[in-house]
Design an enzyme around this catalytic site. Structure first.
Site, PDB file in Angstrom:
ATOM      1  N   LYS A   1       0.845  -1.196   0.000  1.00  0.00           N
ATOM      2  CA  LYS A   1       0.000   0.000   0.000  1.00  0.00           C
ATOM      3  C   LYS A   1       0.885   1.253   0.000  1.00  0.00           C
ATOM      4  CE  LYS A   1      -1.584   2.968   2.487  1.00  0.00           C
ATOM      5  NZ  LYS A   1      -1.587   4.056   1.484  1.00  0.00           N
TER       6      LYS A   1
ATOM      7  N   CYS B   1      13.821  12.068   4.908  1.00  0.00           N
ATOM      8  CA  CYS B   1      13.854  11.761   6.347  1.00  0.00           C
ATOM      9  C   CYS B   1      15.234  12.023   6.906  1.00  0.00           C
ATOM     10  CB  CYS B   1      13.443  10.318   6.567  1.00  0.00           C
ATOM     11  SG  CYS B   1      14.366   9.176   5.541  1.00  0.00           S
TER      12      CYS B   1
ATOM     13  N   GLU C   1      10.343   2.645   9.934  1.00  0.00           N
ATOM     14  CA  GLU C   1      11.346   3.694   9.691  1.00  0.00           C
ATOM     15  C   GLU C   1      10.589   5.004   9.610  1.00  0.00           C
ATOM     16  OE1 GLU C   1      14.475   3.907   9.903  1.00  0.00           O
ATOM     17  OE2 GLU C   1      14.876   1.772  10.097  1.00  0.00           O
TER      18      GLU C   1
ATOM     19  N   GLU D   1       9.816  17.565  13.417  1.00  0.00           N
ATOM     20  CA  GLU D   1      10.147  17.408  12.004  1.00  0.00           C
ATOM     21  C   GLU D   1       9.211  18.274  11.159  1.00  0.00           C
ATOM     22  OE1 GLU D   1       8.998  13.802   9.859  1.00  0.00           O
ATOM     23  OE2 GLU D   1      11.059  13.657   9.103  1.00  0.00           O
TER      24      GLU D   1
HETATM   25  P1  NAD Z   1       2.669   9.159   6.631  1.00  0.00           P
HETATM   26  O1  NAD Z   1       3.017   8.569   7.951  1.00  0.00           O
HETATM   27  O2  NAD Z   1       1.600  10.170   6.587  1.00  0.00           O
HETATM   28  O3  NAD Z   1       2.210   7.999   5.619  1.00  0.00           O
HETATM   29  C1  NAD Z   1       3.035   6.876   5.366  1.00  0.00           C
HETATM   30  C2  NAD Z   1       2.158   5.749   4.832  1.00  0.00           C
HETATM   31  O4  NAD Z   1       1.249   5.340   5.858  1.00  0.00           O
HETATM   32  C3  NAD Z   1       1.294   6.132   3.636  1.00  0.00           C
HETATM   33  O5  NAD Z   1       1.193   5.040   2.758  1.00  0.00           O
HETATM   34  C4  NAD Z   1      -0.054   6.409   4.273  1.00  0.00           C
HETATM   35  O6  NAD Z   1      -1.127   6.234   3.385  1.00  0.00           O
HETATM   36  C5  NAD Z   1      -0.082   5.361   5.364  1.00  0.00           C
HETATM   37  N1  NAD Z   1      -0.977   5.669   6.488  1.00  0.00           N
HETATM   38  C6  NAD Z   1      -1.587   6.840   6.793  1.00  0.00           C
HETATM   39  N2  NAD Z   1      -2.330   6.705   7.908  1.00  0.00           N
HETATM   40  C7  NAD Z   1      -2.177   5.420   8.332  1.00  0.00           C
HETATM   41  C8  NAD Z   1      -2.651   4.673   9.449  1.00  0.00           C
HETATM   42  N3  NAD Z   1      -3.454   5.205  10.363  1.00  0.00           N
HETATM   43  N4  NAD Z   1      -2.251   3.385   9.581  1.00  0.00           N
HETATM   44  C9  NAD Z   1      -1.403   2.825   8.690  1.00  0.00           C
HETATM   45  N5  NAD Z   1      -0.920   3.482   7.598  1.00  0.00           N
HETATM   46  C10 NAD Z   1      -1.301   4.763   7.427  1.00  0.00           C
HETATM   47  O7  NAD Z   1       4.039   9.703   5.999  1.00  0.00           O
HETATM   48  P2  NAD Z   1       4.237  10.496   4.626  1.00  0.00           P
HETATM   49  O8  NAD Z   1       3.689  11.874   4.797  1.00  0.00           O
HETATM   50  O9  NAD Z   1       3.772   9.670   3.480  1.00  0.00           O
HETATM   51  O10 NAD Z   1       5.842  10.548   4.530  1.00  0.00           O
HETATM   52  C11 NAD Z   1       6.631  11.474   5.199  1.00  0.00           C
HETATM   53  C12 NAD Z   1       7.199  10.870   6.476  1.00  0.00           C
HETATM   54  O11 NAD Z   1       7.940   9.689   6.162  1.00  0.00           O
HETATM   55  C13 NAD Z   1       8.198  11.788   7.160  1.00  0.00           C
HETATM   56  O12 NAD Z   1       7.970  11.767   8.548  1.00  0.00           O
HETATM   57  C14 NAD Z   1       9.546  11.170   6.835  1.00  0.00           C
HETATM   58  O13 NAD Z   1      10.569  11.464   7.750  1.00  0.00           O
HETATM   59  C15 NAD Z   1       9.206   9.723   6.818  1.00  0.00           C
HETATM   60  N6  NAD Z   1      10.194   8.951   6.059  1.00  0.00           N
HETATM   61  C16 NAD Z   1      11.039   8.130   6.749  1.00  0.00           C
HETATM   62  C17 NAD Z   1      12.003   7.408   6.057  1.00  0.00           C
HETATM   63  C18 NAD Z   1      12.930   6.479   6.772  1.00  0.00           C
HETATM   64  O14 NAD Z   1      13.378   5.535   6.155  1.00  0.00           O
HETATM   65  N7  NAD Z   1      13.236   6.702   8.032  1.00  0.00           N
HETATM   66  C19 NAD Z   1      12.095   7.519   4.670  1.00  0.00           C
HETATM   67  C20 NAD Z   1      11.216   8.365   4.016  1.00  0.00           C
HETATM   68  C21 NAD Z   1      10.261   9.072   4.716  1.00  0.00           C
END
Ligand code: NAD
Length: 478
Positions: free
Chosen positions: A172, A281, A247, A380
């Site tokens: 997903k 990130c 992550e 962040e």
């Molecule tokens: P997000 O947490 O909003 O969403 C991540 C994923 O989770 C998406 O597919 C989203 O649809 C899904 N999601 C949303 N609500 C959910 C729920 N209640 N339960 C399960 N899944 C759910 O993050 P984003 O805005 O897509 O990405 C940005 C974030 O990702 C930043 O905080 C960034 O630091 C982090 N990030 C971390 C890494 C790493 O490897 N550490 C790499 C890239 C991005």
């Protein structure tokens, strides 16, 4: 307009609802219409993955190698086209989009090799006449949930090792940037994967995410995303008895000490803080600078930032594209106001920019006179906003760098081996950089953070198999 369905059990599955994929450089440009999957689609995908697991888990390493290697070859052959699509839908500069596509291709090639490199141990027993074997077996159905900022590379570094180790996958991706994840699944599917081994369900994360993470029919959940969402994913997975890996975000520090090479310090700070619009990130948003170099560093940063070209991601020669959407832009601008109110001094940028096309452009913001306890240094932002924290010496810099709940990446600009080695040993983050930006990593070595940034085993490199396999210990009386 091209319509992209979900891909479940080897079939294209249309859905009632759709989601438009908008180009953030030019909001009048719609990349495609993507399925908004339902709970039923998700249940079908999990059932298909479960059904496919038996046969796929018994596939030979050679079969898995051939499919993953073929997928990697196609991704590399199409990296210009895939990179252009990525930049169009996500907003990172074209060179970065193409670079990410290349990275995804090499990740598939690397994990093709891992499929034939999976080994176990034969150990002498403490008892006479007994043989002990330790082997790795596939886990079962893996749920992969990914963010929008690396929409080719992150799906690749979850799907490729999961399949290499003999698991099936329900994937997903984030709603915001679906074309790149769709392309990855299409390529792997056509490389010869049997139906049901890899299933793509696009749709609202708040509905599909919890259902997928908490499914009793899933054996492991690998999640990359925000700290806002991650812990609930882990709680749901643990309640369902699944293995889980998270992550998440960072508040990554870059230390600049008096003996740093100023040109290197500025180059890595600008790259780490602002490139890809700060939407990595591993971006360095806290710049911790010692007294002796502080004023020269700030002056050189301002000069460099003012020369950055911010425009349409697909235009040649740009440094930074737009941020991903209106919500992210609003969040970035609100943090600029928060930092001002807390007493930070905005020395450049921080405002919305207009360009020929209607997009989410923002001038990179640099604050000085900030302290580590301000919100701008604790939370962040995930945008092109960085803050300088002035400190007396290296020892204070290290203490400030580590004083954060996060622990993903950290860096130091120094010409001293003493500081470099001390920092590598004492930084409390999972990734440590010396005279390198905090972002920008190799694909064949482990990746991940500590503290609130990560949970569970490392991703990428050979270490990935620790998550994607389960150990069996067998005793034989000869
Ligand atoms: P997000 O947490 O909003 O969403 C991540 C994923 O989770 C998406 O597919 C989203 O649809 C899904 N999601 C949303 N609500 C959910 C729920 N209640 N339960 C399960 N899944 C759910 O993050 P984003 O805005 O897509 O990405 C940005 C974030 O990702 C930043 O905080 C960034 O630091 C982090 N990030 C971390 C890494 C790493 O490897 N550490 C790499 C890239 C991005």
């Amino acid at each position: 307009m091209v319509i992209y369905p979900n891909l479940i059990d080897g079939q294209r599955v249309e859905s009632a609802g759709r989601n438009s994929d908008i180009n953030p450089s030019n909001t009048g440009d719609v990349v495609g219409e993507f399925a908004r999957g339902s709970r039923k689609d998700l249940d079908d995908a999990i059932a298909a993955a479960r059904q496919a697991f038996g046969k796929w888990s018994r596939s030979t390493p050679q079969e898995r190698f051939d499919i993953l290697d073929k997928a990697g070859t196609e991704i590399l052959a199409r990296k210009e086209e895939l990179g252009r699509q990525l930049s169009r839908e996500q907003g990172k500069p074209l060179a970065d989009g193409i670079g990410e596509a290349g990275r995804a291709g090499y990740i598939f090639k690397f994990f093709a090799g891992e499929a034939v490199r999976l080994t176990g141990d034969k150990v002498e027993s403490t008892r006479p006449g007994v043989d002990v074997e330790v082997t790795r077996e596939p886990l079962g159905v893996v749920a992969a949930i990914t963010p929008w900022n690396f929409p080719l590379a992150i799906p690749a570094w979850k799907i490729a090792p999961a399949l290499a180790c003999g698991n099936t996958v329900v994937f997903k991706p984030a709603e915001l940037v679906p074309a790149s994840p769709w392309a990855i699944v299409d390529i792997v599917q056509r490389a010869g994967l049997p139906p049901g081994v890899l299933n793509l369900v696009m749709g609202p994360g708040s509905v599909l995410g919890p259902a997928l993470a908490g499914s009793a029919d899933v054996d492991a959940v690998t999640f990359t995303g925000s700290q806002d969402v991650g812990p609930s994913v882990a709680a749901a997975a643990v309640a369902a008895g699944s293995r889980v890996q998270l992550e998440m975000g960072g508040k990554n520090p870059l230390i600049v000490v008096d003996d740093a090479d100023l040109a290197i310090a500025v180059s890595i700070a600008v790259n780490g803080a602002f490139f890809q619009a700060g939407q990595r990130c591993t971006s360095s948003s806290r710049l911790i600078v010692t007294d002796g170099i502080h004023d020269r560093f700030v002056a050189a940063m301002i000069e460099r930032i003012k020369k950055l070209v911010i425009d349409d991601a697909l235009k040649p020669g740009i440094d930074i594209g737009p941020v991903v959407d209106a919500k992210q832009l609003e969040k970035n601008l609100s943090y600029v106001e928060i930092a001002k109110k807390e007493g930070g001094r905005l020395v450049c940028g921080g405002d919305r920019l207009t360009r020929d096309t209607d997009g989410f452009y923002m001038a990179p913001a640099l604050f000085t006179e900030t302290t580590n306890d301000m919100r701008i240094n604790r939370e962040e932002v995930f945008g092109p906003v960085a803050a300088v924290i002035r400190v007396k010496n290296y020892e204070e810099a290290l203490a400030v760098a580590n004083a954060t709940p996060y622990g993903l990446s950290s860096g130091i600009a120094t010409t001293s081996l003493k500081y470099a080695n001390h920092f590598k040993r004492n930084s409390t983050s999972g990734l440590v950089m010396v005279n390198q930006p905090t972002a920008g990593l190799d694909y064949h070595v482990p990746f991940g953070g500590r503290k609130k940034s990560s949970y569970g085993p490392r991703e990428q490199g050979s270490y990935a198999k620790d998550f994607y396999t389960i150990i069996k210990t067998a005793y034989t009386m000869a």
